[in-house]
Design an enzyme around this catalytic site. Structure first.
Site, short mmCIF file in Angstrom:
data_model
loop_
_atom_site.label_atom_id
_atom_site.label_comp_id
_atom_site.label_asym_id
_atom_site.label_seq_id
_atom_site.Cartn_x
_atom_site.Cartn_y
_atom_site.Cartn_z
N MET A 173 20.07 31.17 41.11
CA MET A 173 19.95 30.43 39.84
C MET A 173 21.31 30.35 39.15
O MET A 173 21.38 30.05 37.95
CB MET A 173 18.90 31.07 38.93
CG MET A 173 17.51 31.06 39.56
SD MET A 173 16.18 31.06 38.35
CE MET A 173 16.47 32.59 37.52
N GLY A 174 22.37 30.65 39.88
CA GLY A 174 23.72 30.55 39.30
C GLY A 174 24.07 31.75 38.46
O GLY A 174 23.43 32.80 38.56
N HIS A 221 27.28 36.71 40.44
CA HIS A 221 27.98 38.00 40.33
C HIS A 221 28.12 38.58 41.73
O HIS A 221 27.77 37.92 42.72
CB HIS A 221 27.20 38.93 39.38
CG HIS A 221 25.74 39.03 39.70
ND1 HIS A 221 25.26 39.63 40.84
CD2 HIS A 221 24.64 38.57 39.04
CE1 HIS A 221 23.95 39.57 40.87
NE2 HIS A 221 23.53 38.92 39.78
N HIS A 240 25.16 38.38 44.25
CA HIS A 240 25.08 37.10 44.97
C HIS A 240 26.20 37.05 46.02
O HIS A 240 26.00 36.58 47.14
CB HIS A 240 25.26 35.92 44.01
CG HIS A 240 24.25 35.84 42.92
ND1 HIS A 240 24.57 36.04 41.60
CD2 HIS A 240 22.92 35.55 42.94
CE1 HIS A 240 23.49 35.88 40.85
NE2 HIS A 240 22.47 35.59 41.63
N GLN A 295 9.41 28.82 37.44
CA GLN A 295 9.24 30.27 37.54
C GLN A 295 9.44 30.97 36.19
O GLN A 295 9.40 32.19 36.13
CB GLN A 295 10.14 30.86 38.62
CG GLN A 295 11.62 30.89 38.29
CD GLN A 295 12.44 31.35 39.49
OE1 GLN A 295 12.55 30.64 40.49
NE2 GLN A 295 13.00 32.55 39.42
N ASP A 343 15.12 42.07 43.73
CA ASP A 343 13.84 41.45 43.38
C ASP A 343 12.85 41.77 44.50
O ASP A 343 12.49 40.92 45.31
CB ASP A 343 14.03 39.94 43.21
CG ASP A 343 15.01 39.64 42.09
OD1 ASP A 343 14.60 39.66 40.92
OD2 ASP A 343 16.20 39.42 42.38
N SER A 363 22.29 38.45 36.41
CA SER A 363 22.80 37.42 35.49
C SER A 363 22.34 37.71 34.07
O SER A 363 23.03 37.39 33.10
CB SER A 363 22.32 36.04 35.92
OG SER A 363 22.62 35.82 37.28
P1 AMP Z 1 18.94 34.98 41.04
O1 AMP Z 1 20.12 34.07 40.88
O2 AMP Z 1 18.91 36.09 40.04
O3 AMP Z 1 17.65 34.23 41.19
O4 AMP Z 1 19.17 35.71 42.42
C1 AMP Z 1 19.43 35.02 43.60
C2 AMP Z 1 19.39 35.98 44.75
O5 AMP Z 1 20.36 37.01 44.55
C3 AMP Z 1 18.03 36.67 44.89
O6 AMP Z 1 17.72 36.84 46.27
C4 AMP Z 1 18.27 38.01 44.24
O7 AMP Z 1 17.43 39.04 44.69
C5 AMP Z 1 19.72 38.26 44.64
N1 AMP Z 1 20.32 39.24 43.73
C6 AMP Z 1 20.36 39.20 42.38
N2 AMP Z 1 20.95 40.31 41.89
C7 AMP Z 1 21.31 41.06 42.96
C8 AMP Z 1 21.95 42.32 43.12
N3 AMP Z 1 22.35 43.04 42.08
N4 AMP Z 1 22.14 42.79 44.38
C9 AMP Z 1 21.71 42.07 45.45
N5 AMP Z 1 21.11 40.87 45.37
C10 AMP Z 1 20.90 40.37 44.14
#
Ligand code: AMP
Length: 278
Positions: free
Chosen positions: A24-25, A28, A31, A55, A144, A180
């Site tokens: 979702m951008g 960090h 990602h 979501q 997650d 994020s």
């Molecule tokens: P999001 O942008 O938060 O939807 O996350 C995108 C992907 O990055 C998802 O598969 C998350 O589980 C993964 N992700 C987010 N935070 C972390 C983290 N701290 N360590 C590893 N993967 C992450």
């Protein structure tokens, strides 16, 4: 959208392996780790940046979710991504903003109970993204945890031709899981936010020390969490890591998932750790 599809077709014709990291951008290092690992295994790495409306609940942070595509594109390039897919809401939901894929039973407890409809939105957007990008392997973070179970089950049920790889949670030096949403925290809340990780460490220590009752493990988490007054705990549970089912007493060799969701002010934080019972 057309650009993504024609790129994909070109890669198919030339037999290039494709890794995919949906996000979702507001990227960090968490990602970044997914992108870097995908880049080790595939000739092409697509990273999607899409804040998925289906979501988010009606009173959640969809509007204020951090968005900065230029910065994200730079980070994607740095970690070895070869293509960025940042579709519009209209492209992703041509027939209206509705979740049309059901998450199934794994989407019901925990996050599903506190965020009704959340995992139907996740399953819908991931299904659509996989349909467009058609990667060989898609990469997700263990951060997650419930989401990874929902997605694996959806891919299996829908017979999608994509492998799913889950990578460990990337943490700040003090243990806070990178997210994020950490950007919402004030300096004071940021310090307090480490309590989730400290509670998970206490749960792991309890398991390693021989505790096997879910209630005892949960108590170990709650006693740490209760040290931060401002924290509102949605749940802190120890469940079967295979399917999130409740277990009164764990047995040797079983994987225990300790999962926490809590709010600090208006910021909702989640974290988890999986431990094998000795
Ligand atoms: P999001 O942008 O938060 O939807 O996350 C995108 C992907 O990055 C998802 O598969 C998350 O589980 C993964 N992700 C987010 N935070 C972390 C983290 N701290 N360590 C590893 N993967 C992450």
């Amino acid at each position: 959208m057309e650009a993504m599809q024609s790129l994909r077709e070109q890669w198919r014709k030339t037999g290039r392996s494709v890794g995919f990291v949906p996000t979702m951008g507001a990227l960090h290092k968490g990602h970044g780790a997914l992108i870097a690992t995908a880049a080790e295994h595939h000739a092409e790495v697509v990273v999607s940046v899409f804040v998925n409306p289906t979501q988010f609940g009606p009173h959640e942070d969809f509007e204020r979710y951090p968005r900065n595509l230029d910065r994200d594109v730079q980070i994607i390039r740095e970690y070895g991504g070869t293509a960025v897919f940042a579709p519009s809401v209209g492209e992703m939901y041509p027939a209206g903003i509705l979740a049309t894929i059901h998450a199934g039973p794994l989407g019901e407890p925990l996050e599903g109970r506190h965020r009704p409809g959340h995992f139907d939105g996740v399953a819908t957007v991931v299904h659509r993204l996989l349909d467009i990008v058609r990667p060989d392997v898609a990469y997700f973070g263990a951060k997650d945890f419930q989401q990874t179970l929902v997605i694996k089950a959806m891919v299996e049920r829908e017979q999608l031709p994509t492998g799913i790889t889950v990578l460990p949670t990337v943490r700040e030096p003090d243990g806070l899981a990178m997210s994020s949403r950490n950007a919402y925290l004030t300096a004071e809340q940021r310090t307090k936010a480490t309590v989730l990780w400290r509670a998970l460490v206490a749960a792991q220590a309890a398991i390693t020390a021989g505790k096997r009752q879910a209630l005892d493990i949960e108590q170990a988490m709650l006693s740490v969490l209760s040290t931060v007054q401002e924290l509102d705990v949605d749940y802190a549970v120890a469940v079967n890591a295979a399917d999130l089912s409740s277990v009164a007493e764990f047995t040797t060799g079983q994987s225990v998932a300790c999962l926490i969701a809590a709010r600090l002010g208006t910021t909702r934080l989640i974290d988890n750790a999986v431990t094998v019972v000795p």
